[in-house]
Design a protein around this motif. Structure first.
Motif, PDB file in Angstrom:
ATOM      1  N   LYS A 242       0.828  -1.204   0.000  1.00  0.00           N
ATOM      2  CA  LYS A 242       0.000   0.000   0.000  1.00  0.00           C
ATOM      3  C   LYS A 242       0.866   1.259   0.000  1.00  0.00           C
ATOM      4  O   LYS A 242       0.555   2.240  -0.685  1.00  0.00           O
ATOM      5  CB  LYS A 242      -0.937   0.016   1.209  1.00  0.00           C
TER       6      LYS A 242
ATOM      7  N   ARG B 143       0.876   3.995  -2.950  1.00  0.00           N
ATOM      8  CA  ARG B 143       0.624   5.421  -2.703  1.00  0.00           C
ATOM      9  C   ARG B 143       1.733   6.283  -3.291  1.00  0.00           C
ATOM     10  O   ARG B 143       1.484   7.341  -3.863  1.00  0.00           O
ATOM     11  CB  ARG B 143       0.475   5.702  -1.202  1.00  0.00           C
TER      12      ARG B 143
ATOM     13  N   ARG C  51      -7.859   8.280   2.558  1.00  0.00           N
ATOM     14  CA  ARG C  51      -9.108   7.779   1.967  1.00  0.00           C
ATOM     15  C   ARG C  51      -9.917   8.913   1.340  1.00  0.00           C
ATOM     16  O   ARG C  51     -10.410   8.795   0.224  1.00  0.00           O
ATOM     17  CB  ARG C  51      -9.955   7.065   3.015  1.00  0.00           C
TER      18      ARG C  51
ATOM     19  N   GLY D 195     -10.375   9.481  -2.666  1.00  0.00           N
ATOM     20  CA  GLY D 195     -11.735   9.534  -3.195  1.00  0.00           C
ATOM     21  C   GLY D 195     -11.977  10.800  -3.995  1.00  0.00           C
ATOM     22  O   GLY D 195     -12.565  10.766  -5.087  1.00  0.00           O
TER      23      GLY D 195
ATOM     24  N   ILE E  75      -7.447   2.799  -2.779  1.00  0.00           N
ATOM     25  CA  ILE E  75      -6.964   3.425  -1.541  1.00  0.00           C
ATOM     26  C   ILE E  75      -8.135   4.020  -0.764  1.00  0.00           C
ATOM     27  O   ILE E  75      -8.194   3.914   0.460  1.00  0.00           O
ATOM     28  CB  ILE E  75      -5.894   4.495  -1.841  1.00  0.00           C
ATOM     29  N   ALA E  76      -9.093   4.622  -1.466  1.00  0.00           N
ATOM     30  CA  ALA E  76     -10.276   5.160  -0.778  1.00  0.00           C
ATOM     31  C   ALA E  76     -11.052   4.041  -0.085  1.00  0.00           C
ATOM     32  O   ALA E  76     -11.592   4.228   1.008  1.00  0.00           O
ATOM     33  CB  ALA E  76     -11.169   5.897  -1.776  1.00  0.00           C
ATOM     34  N   ALA E  77     -11.083   2.867  -0.692  1.00  0.00           N
ATOM     35  CA  ALA E  77     -11.859   1.754  -0.139  1.00  0.00           C
ATOM     36  C   ALA E  77     -11.134   1.020   0.984  1.00  0.00           C
ATOM     37  O   ALA E  77     -11.744   0.691   2.000  1.00  0.00           O
ATOM     38  CB  ALA E  77     -12.211   0.769  -1.256  1.00  0.00           C
TER      39      ALA E  77
ATOM     40  N   GLY F 177      -8.018   1.945   2.466  1.00  0.00           N
ATOM     41  CA  GLY F 177      -7.188   2.756   3.340  1.00  0.00           C
ATOM     42  C   GLY F 177      -5.715   2.698   2.966  1.00  0.00           C
ATOM     43  O   GLY F 177      -5.298   1.904   2.132  1.00  0.00           O
TER      44      GLY F 177
END
Length: 146
Positions: A10, A14, A80, A84, A128-130, A132
């Motif tokens: 992750k 990012r 998040r 989004g 990433i929004a979903a 974290g």
């Protein structure tokens, strides 16, 4: 899969996701014509403002948003929400800026490529929004403080 590997993945995701947004957001801040003379901006203004030129405040707000939200994703601060917002923003820009299906054949292929590239970026931000930002995020560190 180990939780450490997932969190590291992750973090790497990012970093990769934020790189182009930060690079082009900063470039727009340094030369605002990158925004005001961009075909996507011109299409956007044609649709939503009757073809008027983009006001400078809008151009700078866009560049600050793009850069700031990407930095938030990168460091994992409110990632998040930032991811989004970037997904929604990039979705609008992709539909407005790269409608390859409605373009002349000489430019359609390039815009089709950009359209599908942007879909991949949108997917990454949606993920990433979903799910974290993972353990290696500023927000996680702040939550652990007493």
């Amino acid at each position: 899969m180990s939780e450490n590997i997932v969190d590291f993945a992750k973090l790497v995701a990012r970093m990769l996701m934020a790189a182009s947004m930060i690079r082009y957001g900063v470039a727009k801040l340094l030369d605002i014509r990158m925004f005001t003379e961009n075909s996507t901006t011109i299409n956007f203004m044609e649709i939503f403002a009757g073809g008027m030129p983009a006001p400078l405040w809008f151009a700078y707000a866009n560049a600050v948003f793009q850069t700031g939200a990407a930095i938030f994703v990168l460091i994992g601060f409110q990632a998040r929400i930032a991811a989004g917002l970037l997904a929604v923003w990039l979705s609008v820009l992709t539909l407005v800026g790269h409608p390859f299906w409605a373009m002349a054949p000489d430019v359609a292929a390039q815009h089709e490529s950009l359209f599908y590239r942007n879909l991949a970026m949108i997917a990454a931000y949606v993920l990433i929004a979903a799910v974290g930002p993972g353990r290696y995020a500023v927000t996680r560190r702040l939550e652990r403080r007493p």
